[in-house]
Enzyme design. Structure first.
Site, PDB file in Angstrom:
ATOM      1  N   CYS A  27      36.915  23.182  22.628  1.00 35.72           N
ATOM      2  CA  CYS A  27      36.376  23.216  23.987  1.00 35.72           C
ATOM      3  C   CYS A  27      35.139  22.320  24.054  1.00 35.72           C
ATOM      4  O   CYS A  27      34.345  22.294  23.114  1.00 35.72           O
ATOM      5  CB  CYS A  27      35.983  24.641  24.374  1.00 35.72           C
ATOM      6  SG  CYS A  27      37.361  25.782  24.412  1.00 35.72           S
ATOM      7  N   ALA A  28      34.990  21.608  25.146  1.00 38.06           N
ATOM      8  CA  ALA A  28      33.812  20.756  25.326  1.00 38.06           C
ATOM      9  C   ALA A  28      32.564  21.614  25.491  1.00 38.06           C
ATOM     10  O   ALA A  28      31.480  21.239  25.056  1.00 38.06           O
ATOM     11  CB  ALA A  28      33.998  19.848  26.532  1.00 38.06           C
TER      12      ALA A  28
END
Length: 142
Positions: free
Chosen positions: A50-51
């Site tokens: 996930c960013a």
């Protein structure tokens, strides 16, 4: 196979005309979620891929395939927190065996999320779904 809570989100999305309104609704869903206790913001609950910073803490009641699945989650990004709330609505209360049968991409596509999220957010959403499915499969197999 969606839960009633997810169906309610889908109905709301059908009612909302544009993506801006839907986006705001997802953020509101995230704001309504209780925050994850700092003690559970640890590497074991962190979702890789996930960013944003994302934590998902499974809460399983029972044993084997009939165990009930739930989770707590949080993120440092409001839209991602909202996506966690959408996933919570999709999976919470199902048995761990049922979790594996949910066609998450198809259910989420009903909301149009696949068309409006950046590739980084889409990858993060897939990572969260994978984490949920993996944990459920491990419990179901135990």
């Amino acid at each position: 196979m969606a839960t009633q809570a997810f169906e309610e989100i889908a109905e709301t999305f059908d009612f909302l005309d544009d993506w801006e309104d839907r986006y705001r609704h997802v953020i509101e869903l995230g704001k309504a979620m209780p925050p994850l206790d700092e003690a559970f913001r640890v590497p074991a609950t962190k979702v890789e891929g996930c960013a944003s910073q994302v934590w998902i803490r499974p809460v399983i009641e029972g044993e084997g395939g009939g165990a009930r699945f739930d989770f707590q989650g949080d993120s440092d990004a409001m839209i991602v927190r909202g996506l966690i709330a959408v996933l919570h609505a999709l999976y919470s209360g199902l048995s761990v065996a049922e979790v594996g049968r949910v066609d998450a991409p198809a259910e989420l596509a009903r909301l149009g999320l696949d068309q409006h999220l950046s590739s980084q957010r889409s990858n993060g959403l897939r990572a969260m779904v994978e984490r949920i499915r993996r944990v459920s499969a491990e419990v179901a197999a135990a």
